[in-house]
Enzyme design. Structure first.
Site, PDB file in Angstrom:
ATOM      1  N   GLU A   1      53.843  88.058  59.208  1.00 56.25           N
ATOM      2  CA  GLU A   1      54.228  87.381  60.448  1.00 56.25           C
ATOM      3  C   GLU A   1      55.643  86.818  60.299  1.00 56.25           C
ATOM      4  O   GLU A   1      55.961  86.207  59.297  1.00 56.25           O
ATOM      5  CB  GLU A   1      53.228  86.249  60.742  1.00 56.25           C
ATOM      6  CG  GLU A   1      53.510  85.485  61.994  1.00 56.25           C
ATOM      7  CD  GLU A   1      53.693  86.402  63.206  1.00 56.25           C
ATOM      8  OE1 GLU A   1      52.781  87.164  63.533  1.00 56.25           O
ATOM      9  OE2 GLU A   1      54.774  86.360  63.821  1.00 56.25           O
ATOM     10  N   PHE A   2      56.452  87.003  61.339  1.00 53.10           N
ATOM     11  CA  PHE A   2      57.849  86.552  61.266  1.00 53.10           C
ATOM     12  C   PHE A   2      58.169  85.447  62.260  1.00 53.10           C
ATOM     13  O   PHE A   2      59.338  85.124  62.465  1.00 53.10           O
ATOM     14  CB  PHE A   2      58.790  87.748  61.497  1.00 53.10           C
ATOM     15  CG  PHE A   2      58.682  88.803  60.426  1.00 53.10           C
ATOM     16  CD1 PHE A   2      59.362  88.658  59.220  1.00 53.10           C
ATOM     17  CD2 PHE A   2      57.871  89.908  60.599  1.00 53.10           C
ATOM     18  CE1 PHE A   2      59.240  89.614  58.217  1.00 53.10           C
ATOM     19  CE2 PHE A   2      57.741  90.870  59.602  1.00 53.10           C
ATOM     20  CZ  PHE A   2      58.427  90.724  58.409  1.00 53.10           C
TER      21      PHE A   2
ATOM     22  N   CYS B   1      57.703  77.542  54.680  1.00 53.10           N
ATOM     23  CA  CYS B   1      57.887  78.955  54.319  1.00 53.10           C
ATOM     24  C   CYS B   1      59.009  79.219  53.324  1.00 53.10           C
ATOM     25  O   CYS B   1      58.764  79.714  52.230  1.00 53.10           O
ATOM     26  CB  CYS B   1      58.093  79.777  55.581  1.00 53.10           C
ATOM     27  SG  CYS B   1      56.593  79.886  56.569  1.00 53.10           S
TER      28      CYS B   1
HETATM   29  P1  NAD Z   1      48.378  76.231  57.952  1.00 51.41           P
HETATM   30  O1  NAD Z   1      48.206  75.420  56.733  1.00 51.41           O
HETATM   31  O2  NAD Z   1      48.979  75.644  59.186  1.00 51.41           O
HETATM   32  O3  NAD Z   1      46.972  76.878  58.392  1.00 51.41           O
HETATM   33  C1  NAD Z   1      46.091  77.501  57.494  1.00 51.41           C
HETATM   34  C2  NAD Z   1      44.660  77.268  57.997  1.00 51.41           C
HETATM   35  O4  NAD Z   1      43.753  78.043  57.219  1.00 51.41           O
HETATM   36  C3  NAD Z   1      44.200  75.816  57.858  1.00 51.41           C
HETATM   37  O5  NAD Z   1      43.788  75.319  59.119  1.00 51.41           O
HETATM   38  C4  NAD Z   1      43.031  75.897  56.871  1.00 51.41           C
HETATM   39  O6  NAD Z   1      42.022  74.935  57.126  1.00 51.41           O
HETATM   40  C5  NAD Z   1      42.542  77.312  57.100  1.00 51.41           C
HETATM   41  N1  NAD Z   1      41.741  77.875  56.019  1.00 51.41           N
HETATM   42  C6  NAD Z   1      41.928  77.803  54.678  1.00 51.41           C
HETATM   43  N2  NAD Z   1      40.981  78.468  54.030  1.00 51.41           N
HETATM   44  C7  NAD Z   1      40.161  79.015  54.978  1.00 51.41           C
HETATM   45  C8  NAD Z   1      38.998  79.850  54.911  1.00 51.41           C
HETATM   46  N3  NAD Z   1      38.509  80.271  53.766  1.00 51.41           N
HETATM   47  N4  NAD Z   1      38.431  80.211  56.083  1.00 51.41           N
HETATM   48  C9  NAD Z   1      38.933  79.791  57.273  1.00 51.41           C
HETATM   49  N5  NAD Z   1      40.032  79.010  57.380  1.00 51.41           N
HETATM   50  C10 NAD Z   1      40.644  78.624  56.242  1.00 51.41           C
HETATM   51  O7  NAD Z   1      49.227  77.503  57.490  1.00 51.41           O
HETATM   52  P2  NAD Z   1      50.274  78.355  58.340  1.00 51.41           P
HETATM   53  O8  NAD Z   1      51.570  77.629  58.409  1.00 51.41           O
HETATM   54  O9  NAD Z   1      49.636  78.846  59.578  1.00 51.41           O
HETATM   55  O10 NAD Z   1      50.488  79.598  57.355  1.00 51.41           O
HETATM   56  C11 NAD Z   1      49.475  80.562  57.139  1.00 51.41           C
HETATM   57  C12 NAD Z   1      50.095  81.738  56.403  1.00 51.41           C
HETATM   58  O11 NAD Z   1      51.087  82.355  57.221  1.00 51.41           O
HETATM   59  C13 NAD Z   1      50.799  81.364  55.102  1.00 51.41           C
HETATM   60  O12 NAD Z   1      50.647  82.409  54.174  1.00 51.41           O
HETATM   61  C14 NAD Z   1      52.249  81.259  55.515  1.00 51.41           C
HETATM   62  O13 NAD Z   1      53.138  81.504  54.458  1.00 51.41           O
HETATM   63  C15 NAD Z   1      52.339  82.366  56.544  1.00 51.41           C
HETATM   64  N6  NAD Z   1      53.397  82.182  57.553  1.00 51.41           N
HETATM   65  C16 NAD Z   1      53.618  80.947  58.086  1.00 51.41           C
HETATM   66  C17 NAD Z   1      54.612  80.808  59.055  1.00 51.41           C
HETATM   67  C18 NAD Z   1      54.907  79.458  59.657  1.00 51.41           C
HETATM   68  O14 NAD Z   1      55.950  79.325  60.302  1.00 51.41           O
HETATM   69  N7  NAD Z   1      54.068  78.450  59.478  1.00 51.41           N
HETATM   70  C19 NAD Z   1      55.363  81.916  59.470  1.00 51.41           C
HETATM   71  C20 NAD Z   1      55.073  83.166  58.929  1.00 51.41           C
HETATM   72  C21 NAD Z   1      54.095  83.287  57.962  1.00 51.41           C
END
Ligand code: NAD
Length: 435
Positions: free
Chosen positions: A149-150, A261
């Site tokens: 995801e970007f 990130c």
């Molecule tokens: P976040 O911490 O906001 O959300 C992650 C969610 O996953 C949490 O609500 C957590 O409770 C849930 N979770 C954990 N284990 C679980 C399980 N076993 N079953 C169900 N739910 C579970 O994280 P995020 O910022 O959304 O990032 C998620 C991924 O996407 C990461 O790898 C991150 O690097 C990537 N990413 C993030 C962004 C960004 O801007 N935040 C952009 C691109 C990629």
């Protein structure tokens, strides 16, 4: 299509709402019961422009539901999206515990052939491990696809609905067809889907963030040189940005990058390089330069006040790691506040959306004010940390009247030094000439 999203954070919630908006039936699952309860109640666990309306609309239309019951969400879904966190371990490598645990739960709940899509940012080879793990826990056939995801926090809805490109990492023809179907409504105006092998897709995400982080650290180092040599980084930025080979995006000097990130993905990429026996020297330097840069504005403030810093009141405008979000993970504001408190200064901070989240995470000595003018009242200096629109053109005369001393430290170079000096302020920026 029936879609189940595992992990309802910044990425999972935006993706779930975005896919639902295209007419799909989406279940967003999470193990965090309080988050799911809040969403079911019509609340929002995060601040992201436009997301509340998108979620509310699709919930109303019955296409988007929230659940803690992952097996129920997975049963009958054609597409299962893994969007759980991959936080850094102490050694910098990515902690894959959440994603493996989610993959195992999903595998045990599969009711038929499904495409399992990894949207979380994961090191190269993780897709192979997820697939092997899932096959141990199910007899159903499946395909594991990398789909990094970007989206950018602060513009996440727009980025998700109008992606620059969609990267699909798989060599399974049925999975490619399903992903083309899933993304066709998002890429109607031009074909922006790039299909490649899974490992290349996984690496593409790290490469993109590493390149962007490199541009930032490069400009920050040049800015520091400008401070010593009496050059202006803003003019240098325009000078090089007009070269089509370089381009003018992501060339702003400032207080270093933060967020959930760039710092984490950079450390994970460096760790991957070490494991592979290919030290990533450029990225190691980028990360080190960034750690220094996060202290740059604080160092300038401490130098300005010298031994007299004790008891001085510093107003901090902006806490989120960037405008448009309430995310304070690894935010430069937190580094600055720690520096100031350690030196004996008083800190009063403000932010349009991130006060509450910061209050929970920061030193109890920090005072918060909802209004940026109230925050500046009686301050000996003002530090601009996050370039929110609200701060771009304040009433400087009013500000000067409120502050004890008219001194500003512009950590994002959003104000013109000459204008501020003309208005009677002492101005310090990042690379705006000798100060
Ligand atoms: P976040 O911490 O906001 O959300 C992650 C969610 O996953 C949490 O609500 C957590 O409770 C849930 N979770 C954990 N284990 C679980 C399980 N076993 N079953 C169900 N739910 C579970 O994280 P995020 O910022 O959304 O990032 C998620 C991924 O996407 C990461 O790898 C991150 O690097 C990537 N990413 C993030 C962004 C960004 O801007 N935040 C952009 C691109 C990629």
């Amino acid at each position: 299509m029936r879609i189940c999203v595992i992990g309802t954070g910044y990425v999972g919630l935006v993706a779930g709402a975005g896919f639902a908006d295209m007419g799909n039936d989406v279940v967003c699952c999470d193990i965090d019961a309080s988050k799911i309860a809040l969403l079911k109640d019509g609340g929002m666990p995060i601040y992201e422009p436009g997301l509340d309306k998108l979620v509310a609309h699709n919930v109303r239309e019955g296409r988007l539901v929230f659940s803690t019951d992952i097996p129920k969400g997975v049963a009958g879904a054609h597409i299962i999206i893994l969007a759980v966190g991959t936080p850094p371990r102490a050694d910098g490598s990515a902690d894959l515990g959440f994603i493996f645990s989610a993959a195992q739960t999903v595998a045990s709940a599969l009711t038929g052939w499904a495409v399992v899509v990894t949207k979380s940012t994961v090191p190269v080879g993780t897709g192979d491990k997820i697939e092997a793990l899932m096959r141990q826990h199910t007899r159903q056939d499946l395909a594991v696809v990398s789909n990094p995801e970007f989206l950018k926090e602060g513009n996440a809805v727009n980025d998700f609905m109008k992606p620059d490109r969609v990267i699909i990492g798989t060599d399974n023809p049925d999975a490619i067809e399903a992903m083309e179907l899933l993304y066709a409504p998002f890429t109607r105006s031009s074909d922006r889907m790039l299909v490649m092998d899974r490992r290349s897709a996984e690496l593409t995400k790290y490469a993109a963030n590493a390149m962007l982080a490199t541009r930032i650290s490069f400009m920050n180092e040049l800015a520091n040189l400008c401070d010593s040599l009496g050059a202006d980084i803003e003019l240098v930025r325009k000078g090089i940005g007009s070269d089509a080979r370089i381009g003018n995006k992501f060339l702003y000097a400032g207080m270093g990058f933060g967020g959930s990130c760039f710092p984490k993905d950079l450390r994970a990429a460096i760790s991957t390089g070490q494991e592979a026996g290919v030290p990533l020297q450029v990225l190691t330097a980028v990360a080190a330069a960034n750690e220094q840069q996060k202290k740059r504005l604080g160092d300038k403030i401490l130098r300005h006040f010298g031994a007299a810093i004790g008891g001085k009141r510093i107003a901090v405008w902006g806490l989120a790691f960037k405008p448009g979000t309430d995310d304070i993970r690894e935010a430069p504001a937190l580094t600055l506040i720690d520096q100031l408190l350690a030196a004996g200064a008083e800190v009063c901070a403000t932010d349009p959306v991130a006060i509450e989240v910061t209050r929970k995470a920061s030193d109890p000595r920090v005072r918060f004010e909802a209004s940026n003018y109230a925050c500046a009242e009686g301050a000996d200096a003002l530090a601009l940390v996050t370039e929110w629109h609200d701060y771009r053109r304040p009433n400087f005369q009013r500000l000067k009247g409120l502050m004890r001393q008219p001194v500003v430290f512009d950590g994002r170079n959003i104000w013109e030094p000459e204008d501020l000096r003309g208005a009677g302020f002492t101005y310090h920026g990042i690379g705006r000439g000798k100060d």
